[in-house]
Motif scaffolding. Sequence first.
Motif, PDB file in Angstrom:
ATOM      1  N   SER A   1       0.828  -1.350   0.425  1.00  0.00           N
ATOM      2  CA  SER A   1       0.062   0.637  -0.371  1.00  0.00           C
ATOM      3  C   SER A   1       0.545   1.395   0.196  1.00  0.00           C
ATOM      4  N   TYR A   2       2.026   1.353   0.394  1.00  0.00           N
ATOM      5  CA  TYR A   2       3.364   2.475   0.922  1.00  0.00           C
ATOM      6  C   TYR A   2       3.575   2.929  -0.837  1.00  0.00           C
ATOM      7  N   GLY A   3       3.862   1.410  -2.054  1.00  0.00           N
ATOM      8  CA  GLY A   3       4.413   1.511  -3.198  1.00  0.00           C
ATOM      9  C   GLY A   3       4.909   0.161  -2.975  1.00  0.00           C
ATOM     10  N   TRP A   4       6.326   0.291  -4.176  1.00  0.00           N
ATOM     11  CA  TRP A   4       7.262  -0.896  -4.296  1.00  0.00           C
ATOM     12  C   TRP A   4       8.443  -0.449  -2.847  1.00  0.00           C
ATOM     13  N   GLU A   5       8.732  -1.794  -2.158  1.00  0.00           N
ATOM     14  CA  GLU A   5       8.991  -1.790  -0.983  1.00  0.00           C
ATOM     15  C   GLU A   5       9.957  -3.043  -0.537  1.00  0.00           C
ATOM     16  N   HIS A   6      10.597  -3.113   0.145  1.00  0.00           N
ATOM     17  CA  HIS A   6      11.207  -4.453   1.024  1.00  0.00           C
ATOM     18  C   HIS A   6      10.699  -4.469   2.552  1.00  0.00           C
ATOM     19  N   PRO A   7       9.085  -4.712   2.171  1.00  0.00           N
ATOM     20  CA  PRO A   7       8.475  -4.805   3.609  1.00  0.00           C
ATOM     21  C   PRO A   7       8.771  -5.948   4.689  1.00  0.00           C
ATOM     22  N   PHE A   8       9.712  -6.235   4.466  1.00  0.00           N
ATOM     23  CA  PHE A   8      10.193  -7.225   5.385  1.00  0.00           C
ATOM     24  C   PHE A   8      12.016  -6.842   6.071  1.00  0.00           C
ATOM     25  N   SER A   9      12.379  -5.875   5.784  1.00  0.00           N
ATOM     26  CA  SER A   9      13.473  -6.038   5.991  1.00  0.00           C
ATOM     27  C   SER A   9      14.160  -5.451   7.017  1.00  0.00           C
ATOM     28  N   ASP A  10      13.257  -5.441   8.268  1.00  0.00           N
ATOM     29  CA  ASP A  10      13.736  -4.530   9.572  1.00  0.00           C
ATOM     30  C   ASP A  10      13.308  -5.706   9.996  1.00  0.00           C
ATOM     31  N   GLN A  11      12.767  -6.433   9.764  1.00  0.00           N
ATOM     32  CA  GLN A  11      12.432  -7.769  10.477  1.00  0.00           C
ATOM     33  C   GLN A  11      13.584  -9.366  11.154  1.00  0.00           C
ATOM     34  N   LYS A  12      14.541  -9.265  10.933  1.00  0.00           N
ATOM     35  CA  LYS A  12      15.497 -10.287  10.537  1.00  0.00           C
ATOM     36  C   LYS A  12      14.973 -11.538  10.549  1.00  0.00           C
ATOM     37  N   GLY A  13      14.170 -11.917   9.541  1.00  0.00           N
ATOM     38  CA  GLY A  13      13.800 -13.218   9.012  1.00  0.00           C
ATOM     39  C   GLY A  13      12.573 -13.282  10.422  1.00  0.00           C
ATOM     40  N   ARG A  14      11.988 -12.148  11.397  1.00  0.00           N
ATOM     41  CA  ARG A  14      10.772 -12.403  11.613  1.00  0.00           C
ATOM     42  C   ARG A  14       9.528 -12.747  10.793  1.00  0.00           C
ATOM     43  N   TYR A  15       9.578 -12.404   9.679  1.00  0.00           N
ATOM     44  CA  TYR A  15       7.809 -12.669   9.105  1.00  0.00           C
ATOM     45  C   TYR A  15       8.101 -14.288   8.227  1.00  0.00           C
ATOM     46  N   LEU A  16       8.804 -14.569   8.547  1.00  0.00           N
ATOM     47  CA  LEU A  16       9.021 -16.186   8.159  1.00  0.00           C
ATOM     48  C   LEU A  16       7.704 -16.915   9.020  1.00  0.00           C
ATOM     49  N   LEU A  17       8.199 -16.525  10.387  1.00  0.00           N
ATOM     50  CA  LEU A  17       7.350 -17.429  11.601  1.00  0.00           C
ATOM     51  C   LEU A  17       5.662 -16.593  11.606  1.00  0.00           C
ATOM     52  N   GLN A  18       5.520 -15.857  10.441  1.00  0.00           N
ATOM     53  CA  GLN A  18       4.661 -14.924  10.434  1.00  0.00           C
ATOM     54  C   GLN A  18       3.546 -14.653   9.375  1.00  0.00           C
ATOM     55  N   PRO A  19       3.214 -15.795   8.799  1.00  0.00           N
ATOM     56  CA  PRO A  19       2.881 -15.567   6.878  1.00  0.00           C
ATOM     57  C   PRO A  19       1.444 -15.128   7.682  1.00  0.00           C
ATOM     58  N   ASP A  20       0.841 -14.875   8.361  1.00  0.00           N
ATOM     59  CA  ASP A  20      -0.691 -13.590   8.103  1.00  0.00           C
ATOM     60  C   ASP A  20      -0.076 -12.491   7.629  1.00  0.00           C
ATOM     61  N   SER A  21       1.958 -11.794   7.626  1.00  0.00           N
ATOM     62  CA  SER A  21       2.158 -10.129   7.613  1.00  0.00           C
ATOM     63  C   SER A  21       2.452 -10.898   5.935  1.00  0.00           C
ATOM     64  N   TRP A  22       2.432 -11.853   5.287  1.00  0.00           N
ATOM     65  CA  TRP A  22       2.482 -12.170   3.784  1.00  0.00           C
ATOM     66  C   TRP A  22       1.807 -11.469   3.441  1.00  0.00           C
ATOM     67  N   SER A  23       0.527 -11.402   3.614  1.00  0.00           N
ATOM     68  CA  SER A  23      -0.356 -10.229   2.226  1.00  0.00           C
ATOM     69  C   SER A  23      -0.373  -8.798   1.970  1.00  0.00           C
ATOM     70  N   GLN A  24       0.981  -8.506   2.992  1.00  0.00           N
ATOM     71  CA  GLN A  24       1.124  -6.767   2.719  1.00  0.00           C
ATOM     72  C   GLN A  24       2.081  -6.574   1.260  1.00  0.00           C
ATOM     73  N   CYS A  25       2.448  -7.909   0.659  1.00  0.00           N
ATOM     74  CA  CYS A  25       3.268  -7.450  -0.787  1.00  0.00           C
ATOM     75  C   CYS A  25       1.724  -8.056  -1.030  1.00  0.00           C
ATOM     76  N   ILE A  26       1.478  -6.893  -1.989  1.00  0.00           N
ATOM     77  CA  ILE A  26      -0.003  -7.268  -2.871  1.00  0.00           C
ATOM     78  C   ILE A  26       0.580  -7.898  -4.424  1.00  0.00           C
ATOM     79  N   GLN A  27       1.767  -7.414  -4.939  1.00  0.00           N
ATOM     80  CA  GLN A  27       1.974  -7.911  -6.577  1.00  0.00           C
ATOM     81  C   GLN A  27       3.775  -7.866  -5.937  1.00  0.00           C
TER      82      GLN A  27
END
Length: 196
Positions: free
Chosen positions: A118-144
């Motif tokens: 929703s903020y444009g093209w970016e790395h939405p998980f870059s500051d999480q140090k891999g924690r996003y891998l255990l949070q599949p609910d957050s993967w929907s941030q990536c629209i395309q």
Amino acid sequence: MCCSVGFARSLGLALLPLALCCIVGNLLLLFPMGEIRYIQEGRLSLYILYFGGLGGGGLLMLIPAVVFITLGKCGCCWNESLMMCGSVLAAGVGMMGSGYCFVISGLALMEGPKCFTSYGWEHPFSDQKGRYLLQPDSWSQCIQPLHIVEWNVTLLSVLLALAVLEFIICLLQLGSGLVNAVCRPCCYKQEYSLNA
């Protein structure tokens, strides 16, 4: 013959499909969901463009694979000694290639994909140090691209596993080559005393 040429050849034959899978895995990362527009528009993570699977785990791994497979084509002692040195060097090259593949794939996995949010093209998980891998609910941030997180996580995990296997195979041949280089003089002495 003291050295296990058959063992080295079997290791080389095992490396070939692993290298091919690394190349295919890296190529699939370049074309998310089979589309070429993302690479054309520069929408891929920089780590994907470092070609860890294509270069390190793939093309570079063909060097030890070919060296291991072609061991034992010559029967003279001098060539056998050179072959052992060559196999040890090739194993070192393979270990570097698989290490490069592992590091680049790991860094790409930690950073996460570059995607449209929703903020444009970016790395939405870059500051999480891999924690996003255990949070599949957050993967929907990536629209395309659609399902890009699942795409990247699957392929990068496969590359990590292949890199570990390649490293182990090259390490086995490195150890075998060094042991045979040390044992060879003893074997020749025993053969000479038996033939005398």
